[in-house]
Design a protein around this motif. Structure first.
Motif, PDB file in Angstrom:
ATOM      1  N   GLU A  54       0.851  -1.169   0.000  1.00 62.02           N
ATOM      2  CA  GLU A  54       0.000   0.000   0.000  1.00 62.02           C
ATOM      3  C   GLU A  54       0.894   1.228   0.000  1.00 62.02           C
ATOM      4  N   LYS A  55       0.766   2.036  -1.032  1.00 56.95           N
ATOM      5  CA  LYS A  55       1.615   3.218  -1.161  1.00 56.95           C
ATOM      6  C   LYS A  55       1.533   4.073   0.100  1.00 56.95           C
ATOM      7  N   TYR A  56       2.678   4.526   0.560  1.00 56.59           N
ATOM      8  CA  TYR A  56       2.849   5.357   1.754  1.00 56.59           C
ATOM      9  C   TYR A  56       2.590   4.624   3.071  1.00 56.59           C
ATOM     10  N   LYS A  57       2.181   3.355   3.019  1.00 47.60           N
ATOM     11  CA  LYS A  57       1.956   2.594   4.253  1.00 47.60           C
ATOM     12  C   LYS A  57       2.970   1.474   4.405  1.00 47.60           C
ATOM     13  N   GLY A  58       3.415   0.914   3.290  1.00 43.44           N
ATOM     14  CA  GLY A  58       4.417  -0.137   3.347  1.00 43.44           C
ATOM     15  C   GLY A  58       3.939  -1.443   2.738  1.00 43.44           C
ATOM     16  N   VAL A  59       4.726  -2.463   2.946  1.00 43.39           N
ATOM     17  CA  VAL A  59       4.459  -3.771   2.357  1.00 43.39           C
ATOM     18  C   VAL A  59       4.310  -4.794   3.477  1.00 43.39           C
ATOM     19  N   SER A  60       3.341  -5.675   3.302  1.00 43.04           N
ATOM     20  CA  SER A  60       3.094  -6.769   4.238  1.00 43.04           C
ATOM     21  C   SER A  60       3.093  -8.064   3.460  1.00 43.04           C
ATOM     22  N   LEU A  61       3.570  -9.107   4.081  1.00 46.65           N
ATOM     23  CA  LEU A  61       3.570 -10.412   3.436  1.00 46.65           C
ATOM     24  C   LEU A  61       2.221 -11.096   3.625  1.00 46.65           C
ATOM     25  N   THR A  62       1.801 -11.817   2.606  1.00 46.05           N
ATOM     26  CA  THR A  62       0.615 -12.652   2.723  1.00 46.05           C
ATOM     27  C   THR A  62       1.009 -13.909   3.512  1.00 46.05           C
ATOM     28  N   ASP A  63       0.045 -14.756   3.800  1.00 46.06           N
ATOM     29  CA  ASP A  63       0.359 -16.000   4.516  1.00 46.06           C
ATOM     30  C   ASP A  63       1.377 -16.836   3.745  1.00 46.06           C
ATOM     31  N   ASP A  64       1.192 -16.938   2.420  1.00 46.76           N
ATOM     32  CA  ASP A  64       2.156 -17.680   1.595  1.00 46.76           C
ATOM     33  C   ASP A  64       3.527 -17.007   1.606  1.00 46.76           C
TER      34      ASP A  64
END
Length: 144
Positions: A54-64
């Motif tokens: 999400e732009k300006y919020k960061g990156v998160s990994l999915t369960d996979d």
């Protein structure tokens, strides 16, 4: 391990230390790449369903993505421990970073049979020190 796995590992560690989405700049810093390169690979990971950005919020990994990141981190810890405990390599961090992209899971599993890895792995990894917290190594003192 491939470049995607290195990114997954970096995102995973950044998420843990930031207790939330990983800042793209932090991921780039961990991998010593430009923010533009990090953004490009994060886009590829998102397309594969391994990350959400999400732009300006960061990156998160999915369960996979988390599963793959933990596997990559475990392989990295195995490499580090093998270099220290079996080969007594002084510059093990630099060597492990070089080897992680060419040692696949099968080889890591075989190296794992030689070392006495703790069941806590990969949660044993200390992202601040950039090393397995279970390794008993002396760190050279730095001059101020």
């Amino acid at each position: 391990m491939n470049t995607a796995d290195q990114y997954l590992k970096a995102i995973y560690l950044a998420q843990k230390s930031e207790d939330g989405p990983a800042a793209t700049g932090r991921v780039a810093e961990l991998l010593d790449v430009s923010p533009a390169s990090a953004n490009e690979m994060i886009g590829k990971l998102e397309a594969r369903g391994l990350a959400d950005h999400e732009k300006y919020k960061g990156v998160s990994l999915t369960d996979d993505g988390i599963v793959r990141a933990r596997d990559a981190l475990q392989n990295y810890c195995i490499i580090e421990r093998f270099l220290v405990e079996v080969l007594d390599v002084e510059e093990f961090r630099a060597e492990a970073k070089t080897l992680e992209s060419v040692i696949d899971e099968t080889v890591a599993e075989r190296l794992d049979t030689i070392i006495d890895r703790e069941p806590a792995c990969p949660d044993c990894f200390d992202p601040e020190a950039d090393v397995c917290a279970l390794l008993e190594v002396e760190y050279p003192e730095t001059a101020d």
